[in-house]
Enzyme design. Structure first.
Site, PDB file in Angstrom:
ATOM      1  N   SER A   9      -4.864   3.244   3.117  1.00 55.84           N
ATOM      2  CA  SER A   9      -4.060   2.019   3.086  1.00 55.84           C
ATOM      3  C   SER A   9      -3.916   1.426   4.484  1.00 55.84           C
ATOM      4  CB  SER A   9      -2.669   2.305   2.510  1.00 55.84           C
ATOM      5  OG  SER A   9      -1.893   1.129   2.617  1.00 55.84           O
ATOM      6  N   HIS A  34      -7.671   0.553   0.938  1.00 54.53           N
ATOM      7  CA  HIS A  34      -6.591   0.019   0.100  1.00 54.53           C
ATOM      8  C   HIS A  34      -5.949  -1.145   0.856  1.00 54.53           C
ATOM      9  CE1 HIS A  34      -3.313   0.342  -2.901  1.00 54.53           C
ATOM     10  NE2 HIS A  34      -2.490   0.098  -1.890  1.00 54.53           N
ATOM     11  N   ASP A  36      -3.134  -3.905   0.877  1.00 55.47           N
ATOM     12  CA  ASP A  36      -1.826  -4.263   0.306  1.00 55.47           C
ATOM     13  C   ASP A  36      -1.488  -5.728   0.549  1.00 55.47           C
ATOM     14  OD1 ASP A  36      -0.734  -1.864  -0.878  1.00 55.47           O
ATOM     15  OD2 ASP A  36      -0.568  -1.042   1.145  1.00 55.47           O
ATOM     16  N   MET A  38       1.318  -8.563   0.011  1.00 52.22           N
ATOM     17  CA  MET A  38       2.742  -8.769  -0.304  1.00 52.22           C
ATOM     18  C   MET A  38       3.127 -10.202   0.016  1.00 52.22           C
ATOM     19  SD  MET A  38       4.364  -5.290   1.229  1.00 52.22           S
ATOM     20  CE  MET A  38       3.511  -3.704   1.093  1.00 52.22           C
ATOM     21  N   HIS A  68      -4.460  -4.327  -3.741  1.00 51.35           N
ATOM     22  CA  HIS A  68      -3.225  -4.071  -4.487  1.00 51.35           C
ATOM     23  C   HIS A  68      -2.342  -5.309  -4.339  1.00 51.35           C
ATOM     24  CE1 HIS A  68       0.710  -1.444  -4.696  1.00 51.35           C
ATOM     25  NE2 HIS A  68       0.587  -2.258  -5.738  1.00 51.35           N
ATOM     26  N   MET A  70       0.817  -7.325  -4.731  1.00 53.58           N
ATOM     27  CA  MET A  70       2.261  -7.252  -4.980  1.00 53.58           C
ATOM     28  C   MET A  70       2.774  -8.682  -4.807  1.00 53.58           C
ATOM     29  SD  MET A  70       2.866  -3.716  -2.905  1.00 53.58           S
ATOM     30  CE  MET A  70       1.325  -3.945  -2.010  1.00 53.58           C
ATOM     31  N   MET A 139       2.781   3.877  -8.718  1.00 54.79           N
ATOM     32  CA  MET A 139       3.539   3.801  -7.469  1.00 54.79           C
ATOM     33  C   MET A 139       4.505   4.994  -7.414  1.00 54.79           C
ATOM     34  SD  MET A 139       2.762   0.804  -5.789  1.00 54.79           S
ATOM     35  CE  MET A 139       3.819   1.328  -4.494  1.00 54.79           C
ATOM     36  N   GLY A 144       6.560  -2.329  -1.201  1.00 53.51           N
ATOM     37  CA  GLY A 144       7.099  -3.192  -0.152  1.00 53.51           C
ATOM     38  C   GLY A 144       6.880  -2.650   1.246  1.00 53.51           C
ATOM     39  N   PHE A 145       6.890  -1.323   1.385  1.00 51.43           N
ATOM     40  CA  PHE A 145       6.811  -0.748   2.729  1.00 51.43           C
ATOM     41  C   PHE A 145       6.040   0.563   2.732  1.00 51.43           C
ATOM     42  CE2 PHE A 145      10.550  -3.351   2.304  1.00 51.43           C
ATOM     43  CZ  PHE A 145      10.457  -4.179   3.418  1.00 51.43           C
ATOM     44  N   GLY A 146       5.373   0.831   3.836  1.00 47.27           N
ATOM     45  CA  GLY A 146       4.724   2.125   4.024  1.00 47.27           C
ATOM     46  C   GLY A 146       5.739   3.133   4.534  1.00 47.27           C
ATOM     47  N   GLY A 147       5.317   4.379   4.594  1.00 45.60           N
ATOM     48  CA  GLY A 147       6.144   5.418   5.220  1.00 45.60           C
ATOM     49  C   GLY A 147       7.363   5.864   4.433  1.00 45.60           C
ATOM     50  N   ASP A 177       0.042   5.918  -5.297  1.00 40.78           N
ATOM     51  CA  ASP A 177       0.274   5.144  -4.068  1.00 40.78           C
ATOM     52  C   ASP A 177       1.709   5.319  -3.589  1.00 40.78           C
ATOM     53  OD1 ASP A 177       0.093   3.308  -2.003  1.00 40.78           O
ATOM     54  OD2 ASP A 177       0.037   1.535  -3.311  1.00 40.78           O
ATOM     55  N   GLY A 178       1.850   5.898  -2.388  1.00 37.52           N
ATOM     56  CA  GLY A 178       3.171   6.010  -1.770  1.00 37.52           C
ATOM     57  C   GLY A 178       3.555   7.457  -1.480  1.00 37.52           C
ATOM     58  N   GLY A 199      -1.479   5.855   3.575  1.00 43.23           N
ATOM     59  CA  GLY A 199      -1.381   4.967   4.727  1.00 43.23           C
ATOM     60  C   GLY A 199      -0.951   5.735   5.959  1.00 43.23           C
TER      61      GLY A 199
HETATM   62  C1  DX5 Z   1       3.654   0.261  -0.502  1.00 45.01           C
HETATM   63  C2  DX5 Z   1       2.157   0.152  -0.480  1.00 45.01           C
HETATM   64  C3  DX5 Z   1       1.435   1.405  -0.156  1.00 45.01           C
HETATM   65  C4  DX5 Z   1       1.692   1.923   1.241  1.00 45.01           C
HETATM   66  C5  DX5 Z   1       1.599   3.410   1.230  1.00 45.01           C
HETATM   67  O1  DX5 Z   1       4.187  -0.894  -1.052  1.00 45.01           O
HETATM   68  O2  DX5 Z   1       1.688  -0.281  -1.747  1.00 45.01           O
HETATM   69  O3  DX5 Z   1       0.033   1.240  -0.343  1.00 45.01           O
HETATM   70  O4  DX5 Z   1       0.796   1.437   2.186  1.00 45.01           O
HETATM   71  O5  DX5 Z   1       1.989   3.874   2.467  1.00 45.01           O
HETATM   72  P1  DX5 Z   1       2.307   5.393   2.748  1.00 45.01           P
HETATM   73  O6  DX5 Z   1       1.053   6.172   2.492  1.00 45.01           O
HETATM   74  O7  DX5 Z   1       2.726   5.385   4.169  1.00 45.01           O
HETATM   75  O8  DX5 Z   1       3.415   5.808   1.804  1.00 45.01           O
HETATM   76 ZN    ZN Z   2      -0.451  -0.233  -2.114  1.00 43.71          ZN
END
Ligand code: DX5
Ligand code: ZN
Length: 219
Positions: A9, A34, A36, A38, A68, A70, A139, A144-147, A177-178, A199
């Site tokens: 990601s 991947h 993303d 948004m 992906h 969103m 999911m 919305g956010f990584g990490g 994912d996530g 990611g």
């Molecule tokens: C979240 C994204 C994910 C995100 C995953 O909304 O759809 O693809 O990048 O990030 P990690 O691997 O850091 O959880």
């Molecule tokens: Zn994603």
């Protein structure tokens, strides 16, 4: 179940050198990219769109790009990403009134189609769409956010979806994912997923090859 793969990601990549990041992560063993998307509407964040996908293609990127979405509405972004060179496109069922139509829209273009399910979205949403699905994306965080931290209720949902897909003899990939990292990946694999989107576990490391090997050692 398909051969397990890693989709890296790029949400967690360094956007000031995206082309190089994509090249490095593929060289280091990532199978897919991947991507993303948004819109600050369907989710409370804003990222990158079809122009960036096209820029990667124009710069010679041959990697499989898995988009992906969103966003809502989905129709125009589906068309734009088809045009921009995407290989796989998923959207969220809540983001459109016309799930069936949009899956066909993706497939008719020659791209592969997927549905992305939020943590509270019921697996039954896919039931009558299985023949149109090339992948299902579960999911394991709120989009919305990584990490973010892996939400463990995703495991029973993955098991459920795996048995749904198997009972329909579907070859669709089951992606998660996530919060995927070396600690969580094995339980997700055991639950029946075959496509692992990561990611921060990859881009947060200073050695992508090592980070990807750490994930792939469970395959
Ligand atoms: C979240 C994204 C994910 C995100 C995953 O909304 O759809 O693809 O990048 O990030 P990690 O691997 O850091 O959880
Ligand atoms: Zn994603």
């Amino acid at each position: 179940m398909q051969k397990p793969i890693i989709s890296a990601s790029i949400l967690a990549a360094d956007f000031t050198k995206l082309g190089q990041e994509v090249e490095n992560v593929i060289k280091s063993g990532a199978d897919w990219i991947h991507f993303d998307v948004m819109d600050n509407h369907y989710v409370p964040n804003l990222t990158i769109g079809p122009m960036v996908c096209k820029a990667l293609r124009d710069a010679g990127c041959k990697a499989t790009i898995e988009v992906h979405l969103m966003v809502t509405p989905v129709e125009q972004m589906i068309d734009a990403f088809i045009e921009a060179g995407a290989d796989y496109i998923s959207f969220h069922p809540e983001a459109t009134t016309h799930i069936d139509q949009n899956l066909r829209r993706i497939r008719d273009s020659g791209c592969k189609a997927g549905l992305a399910l939020n943590p509270a979205t019921l697996p039954s949403v896919i039931e009558y769409q299985i023949p149109l699905l090339d992948f299902v994306l579960v999911m394991s965080v709120n989009p919305g956010f990584g990490g973010q931290k892996f939400i463990s209720s995703a495991l029973s949902k993955i098991k459920h979806l795996r048995s749904m897909l198997n009972s329909h003899n579907s070859e669709a990939r089951l992606a998660v994912d996530g919060g995927i990292n070396a600690k969580t990946i094995n339980s997700v694999l055991q639950a029946g997923a075959d496509t692992f989107i990561a990611g921060s576990a990859i881009f947060g490391s200073n050695n992508y090859q090592q980070a990807i090997d750490e994930l792939k050692k469970f395959f």
